[in-house]
Design a protein around this motif. Structure first.
Motif, PDB file in Angstrom:
ATOM      1  N   ARG A  34       0.860  -1.188   0.000  1.00 34.23           N
ATOM      2  CA  ARG A  34       0.000   0.000   0.000  1.00 34.23           C
ATOM      3  C   ARG A  34       0.894   1.235   0.000  1.00 34.23           C
ATOM      4  O   ARG A  34       1.908   1.295   0.683  1.00 34.23           O
ATOM      5  CB  ARG A  34      -0.874   0.025   1.243  1.00 34.23           C
ATOM      6  CG  ARG A  34      -1.775  -1.182   1.376  1.00 34.23           C
ATOM      7  CD  ARG A  34      -2.781  -1.047   2.503  1.00 34.23           C
ATOM      8  NE  ARG A  34      -2.402  -0.192   3.589  1.00 34.23           N
ATOM      9  CZ  ARG A  34      -3.270   0.485   4.351  1.00 34.23           C
ATOM     10  NH1 ARG A  34      -4.551   0.389   4.121  1.00 34.23           N
ATOM     11  NH2 ARG A  34      -2.851   1.223   5.355  1.00 34.23           N
ATOM     12  N   GLY A  35       0.509   2.215  -0.763  1.00 36.69           N
ATOM     13  CA  GLY A  35       1.303   3.439  -0.797  1.00 36.69           C
ATOM     14  C   GLY A  35       2.434   3.395  -1.805  1.00 36.69           C
ATOM     15  O   GLY A  35       3.282   4.295  -1.814  1.00 36.69           O
ATOM     16  N   GLU A  36       2.461   2.382  -2.662  1.00 36.08           N
ATOM     17  CA  GLU A  36       3.468   2.307  -3.711  1.00 36.08           C
ATOM     18  C   GLU A  36       2.800   1.893  -5.015  1.00 36.08           C
ATOM     19  O   GLU A  36       2.140   0.866  -5.074  1.00 36.08           O
ATOM     20  CB  GLU A  36       4.568   1.300  -3.352  1.00 36.08           C
ATOM     21  CG  GLU A  36       5.430   1.743  -2.182  1.00 36.08           C
ATOM     22  CD  GLU A  36       6.440   0.693  -1.769  1.00 36.08           C
ATOM     23  OE1 GLU A  36       6.543  -0.338  -2.479  1.00 36.08           O
ATOM     24  OE2 GLU A  36       7.117   0.881  -0.749  1.00 36.08           O
ATOM     25  N   SER A  44      -1.595   5.853   0.905  1.00 34.87           N
ATOM     26  CA  SER A  44      -2.120   4.489   0.839  1.00 34.87           C
ATOM     27  C   SER A  44      -3.539   4.442   0.289  1.00 34.87           C
ATOM     28  O   SER A  44      -3.938   3.459  -0.344  1.00 34.87           O
ATOM     29  CB  SER A  44      -2.071   3.847   2.225  1.00 34.87           C
ATOM     30  OG  SER A  44      -2.765   4.645   3.179  1.00 34.87           O
ATOM     31  N   SER A  45      -4.307   5.503   0.483  1.00 34.96           N
ATOM     32  CA  SER A  45      -5.675   5.520  -0.046  1.00 34.96           C
ATOM     33  C   SER A  45      -5.695   5.662  -1.569  1.00 34.96           C
ATOM     34  O   SER A  45      -6.716   5.395  -2.205  1.00 34.96           O
ATOM     35  CB  SER A  45      -6.458   6.679   0.580  1.00 34.96           C
ATOM     36  OG  SER A  45      -5.858   7.927   0.252  1.00 34.96           O
ATOM     37  N   ALA A  46      -4.566   6.055  -2.173  1.00 36.68           N
ATOM     38  CA  ALA A  46      -4.511   6.265  -3.623  1.00 36.68           C
ATOM     39  C   ALA A  46      -4.576   4.959  -4.400  1.00 36.68           C
ATOM     40  O   ALA A  46      -4.682   4.974  -5.631  1.00 36.68           O
ATOM     41  CB  ALA A  46      -3.242   7.026  -3.995  1.00 36.68           C
ATOM     42  N   LYS A 302      -6.084  -6.874   3.372  1.00 43.92           N
ATOM     43  CA  LYS A 302      -6.405  -5.964   2.272  1.00 43.92           C
ATOM     44  C   LYS A 302      -7.408  -4.881   2.664  1.00 43.92           C
ATOM     45  O   LYS A 302      -7.558  -3.885   1.962  1.00 43.92           O
ATOM     46  CB  LYS A 302      -6.942  -6.771   1.090  1.00 43.92           C
ATOM     47  CG  LYS A 302      -5.897  -7.656   0.434  1.00 43.92           C
ATOM     48  CD  LYS A 302      -6.458  -8.428  -0.738  1.00 43.92           C
ATOM     49  CE  LYS A 302      -7.358  -9.551  -0.274  1.00 43.92           C
ATOM     50  NZ  LYS A 302      -7.813 -10.409  -1.395  1.00 43.92           N
ATOM     51  N   ARG A 303      -8.093  -5.060   3.790  1.00 48.09           N
ATOM     52  CA  ARG A 303      -9.133  -4.087   4.153  1.00 48.09           C
ATOM     53  C   ARG A 303      -8.645  -3.060   5.167  1.00 48.09           C
ATOM     54  O   ARG A 303      -9.447  -2.368   5.778  1.00 48.09           O
ATOM     55  CB  ARG A 303     -10.352  -4.825   4.709  1.00 48.09           C
ATOM     56  CG  ARG A 303     -11.035  -5.723   3.684  1.00 48.09           C
ATOM     57  CD  ARG A 303     -12.281  -6.362   4.246  1.00 48.09           C
ATOM     58  NE  ARG A 303     -12.942  -7.219   3.265  1.00 48.09           N
ATOM     59  CZ  ARG A 303     -14.045  -7.910   3.496  1.00 48.09           C
ATOM     60  NH1 ARG A 303     -14.626  -7.839   4.695  1.00 48.09           N
ATOM     61  NH2 ARG A 303     -14.580  -8.666   2.546  1.00 48.09           N
ATOM     62  N   MET A 304      -7.344  -2.970   5.336  1.00 48.18           N
ATOM     63  CA  MET A 304      -6.824  -1.927   6.239  1.00 48.18           C
ATOM     64  C   MET A 304      -7.230  -0.549   5.714  1.00 48.18           C
ATOM     65  O   MET A 304      -7.193  -0.295   4.513  1.00 48.18           O
ATOM     66  CB  MET A 304      -5.291  -2.010   6.333  1.00 48.18           C
ATOM     67  CG  MET A 304      -4.776  -3.138   7.186  1.00 48.18           C
ATOM     68  SD  MET A 304      -3.001  -2.982   7.524  1.00 48.18           S
ATOM     69  CE  MET A 304      -2.308  -3.069   5.886  1.00 48.18           C
ATOM     70  N   GLN A 305      -7.604   0.325   6.634  1.00 50.49           N
ATOM     71  CA  GLN A 305      -8.027   1.662   6.233  1.00 50.49           C
ATOM     72  C   GLN A 305      -6.845   2.432   5.668  1.00 50.49           C
ATOM     73  O   GLN A 305      -5.757   2.445   6.237  1.00 50.49           O
ATOM     74  CB  GLN A 305      -8.610   2.416   7.432  1.00 50.49           C
ATOM     75  CG  GLN A 305      -9.155   3.792   7.068  1.00 50.49           C
ATOM     76  CD  GLN A 305      -9.789   4.474   8.268  1.00 50.49           C
ATOM     77  OE1 GLN A 305      -9.847   3.887   9.338  1.00 50.49           O
ATOM     78  NE2 GLN A 305     -10.255   5.685   8.090  1.00 50.49           N
ATOM     79  N   GLY A 306      -7.054   3.072   4.515  1.00 46.53           N
ATOM     80  CA  GLY A 306      -5.996   3.836   3.879  1.00 46.53           C
ATOM     81  C   GLY A 306      -5.946   5.272   4.387  1.00 46.53           C
ATOM     82  O   GLY A 306      -6.932   5.814   4.878  1.00 46.53           O
ATOM     83  N   SER A 307      -4.778   5.881   4.246  1.00 45.96           N
ATOM     84  CA  SER A 307      -4.598   7.266   4.664  1.00 45.96           C
ATOM     85  C   SER A 307      -4.508   8.161   3.441  1.00 45.96           C
ATOM     86  O   SER A 307      -3.880   7.801   2.437  1.00 45.96           O
ATOM     87  CB  SER A 307      -3.319   7.394   5.505  1.00 45.96           C
ATOM     88  OG  SER A 307      -3.017   8.754   5.733  1.00 45.96           O
ATOM     89  N   ASP A 308      -5.123   9.354   3.524  1.00 50.12           N
ATOM     90  CA  ASP A 308      -5.051  10.317   2.431  1.00 50.12           C
ATOM     91  C   ASP A 308      -3.770  11.131   2.488  1.00 50.12           C
ATOM     92  O   ASP A 308      -3.418  11.816   1.520  1.00 50.12           O
ATOM     93  CB  ASP A 308      -6.252  11.273   2.476  1.00 50.12           C
ATOM     94  CG  ASP A 308      -7.558  10.534   2.207  1.00 50.12           C
ATOM     95  OD1 ASP A 308      -7.529   9.555   1.432  1.00 50.12           O
ATOM     96  OD2 ASP A 308      -8.591  10.929   2.774  1.00 50.12           O
TER      97      ASP A 308
END
Length: 373
Positions: A34-36, A44-46, A302-308
């Motif tokens: 996540r985040g890459e 990570s939310s992207a 896979k369902r970890m909350q993403g950060s903006d």
């Protein structure tokens, strides 16, 4: 019989190497942390961003189409029993998939970097995290498990010693794809010991790979340090177990089957076919583990909350997307940026000692085998 075995061997080779290599390259953008995205740091939310998702889909479609064409060409060559065409498709096709996939990654990496600038994604601070209390956390299995190579090699030695008096004066060393032996060597201790030397070299490579996993810098995401550290531990354990099982299958299969072919209990073509059968779960297993776990365990939760927000950005240390160069980082092994596995920190002197040393040892092994056999 040998012709049928040869045909089956060629079909197995074509249905394993090219398709699995191509599929793994095609799905790589979806397996990253996540985040890459295409070796570029993003929030990570992207991962759910429509534009970035479209780039990944395009990459997968292009690589999938190229893989299908190359696989069809390889199968046609195998059906025609054209050994020269098979080797060309295998070598050129595999190299083309790897280099072409990397070139395409660089193209989409440039697009991702431009999109990152447009969106204004910039880390205001460089957050770092450390996870403590890892005593009960999952991790790679202990290096001592590699002692299992010892009985495998000893069994091969025992077969060679017991079978030596029953071996013919000329030992088959190489066969064409149709099973016809086209190279023999006079029976001698070094010829019979050749598979044991191969086993020792392969086991050493596997043990070194296991050691790098244990020495690797452990990944922990700033936005979810505990969860990502747990996911990485599960990933490292799965990879280390898979590495050990694969190594035992390969070393045991290669050594024992070669000794049996030297005793004429099986033909050299049949031995090669059985080795390919052993390689099937290894090749397919590497793809399955990559898809199930993702790079560094990114698909475990896979369902970890993403950060903006962009909490950390180390793009400047990743040259051409895959080469990590950071003199301020004491770690010399760390998870890859684009791929599933580990890489080196090329700013650390110990990395170059390992790279140069490994190259010299490999060359020395090849020269020694060429001289002795």
């Amino acid at each position: 019989m040998d012709e049928l075995v040869g045909m089956a061997s060629m079909m197995l080779m074509m249905m394993l190497l090219l398709p699995v290599t191509g599929v793994l390259m095609a799905v790589t953008p979806f397996l990253q942390r996540r985040g890459e995205v295409f070796a570029v740091t993003v929030p990570s939310s992207a991962q759910r961003d429509p534009y970035l998702r479209s780039l990944k889909r395009r990459y997968a479609l292009i690589m999938g189409a190229v893989t299908a064409v190359l696989t069809a060409a390889g199968v046609a060559a195998a059906l025609a029993m054209n050994e020269a065409a098979i080797m060309v498709v295998l070598l050129v096709g595999t190299l083309g998939l790897l280099l072409g996939g990397y070139a395409l990654m660089l193209r989409y990496r440039a697009k991702t970097k431009a999109y990152k600038r447009e969106q204004g994604w910039e880390a205001q601070v460089q957050e770092t995290v450390a996870v403590v209390g890892e005593a009960d956390a999952p991790r790679a299995i202990a290096l001592s498990w590699n002692l299992l190579y010892v009985p495998v090699i000893l069994v091969t030695v025992a077969i060679a010693v017991v079978g030596y008096p029953h071996m013919p004066d000329m030992i088959p060393m190489h066969a064409s794809f149709d099973g016809t032996v086209n190279r023999w060597e006079p029976k001698g201790p070094m010829v019979v010991a050749f598979p044991v030397l191969m086993q020792l070299f392969l086991a050493a490579c596997m043990v070194f790979s296991h050691w790098t996993i244990l020495k690797s810098k452990k990944w922990a995401e700033p936005g979810a340090p505990a969860t990502s550290a747990l996911a990485y531990g599960l990933f490292a354990r799965a990879q280390s177990v898979f590495l050990l099982v694969s190594g035992l299958l390969l070393t045991g299969g290669l050594g024992i089957l070669f000794e049996l072919s030297s005793m004429e209990l099986v033909s050299l073509g049949q031995a090669a076919f059985f080795v390919m059968l052993l390689a099937m779960p290894i090749v397919v297993g590497s793809l399955v583990i990559g898809v199930v776990y993702g790079q560094a365990g990114s698909r475990v939760f896979k369902r970890m909350q993403g950060s903006d927000a962009l909490l950390a950005d180390d793009d400047e240390h990743w040259k051409f997307g895959i080469f990590y160069v950071n003199p301020d980082d004491l770690a010399f092994v760390l998870p890859e940026r684009f791929g599933v596995g580990w890489t080196f920190n090329y700013a650390r002197p110990v990395t170059w000692v390992i790279v140069v040393g490994g190259f010299l040892v490999t060359v020395a092994f090849i020269v020694a085998v060429s001289v002795l056999v």
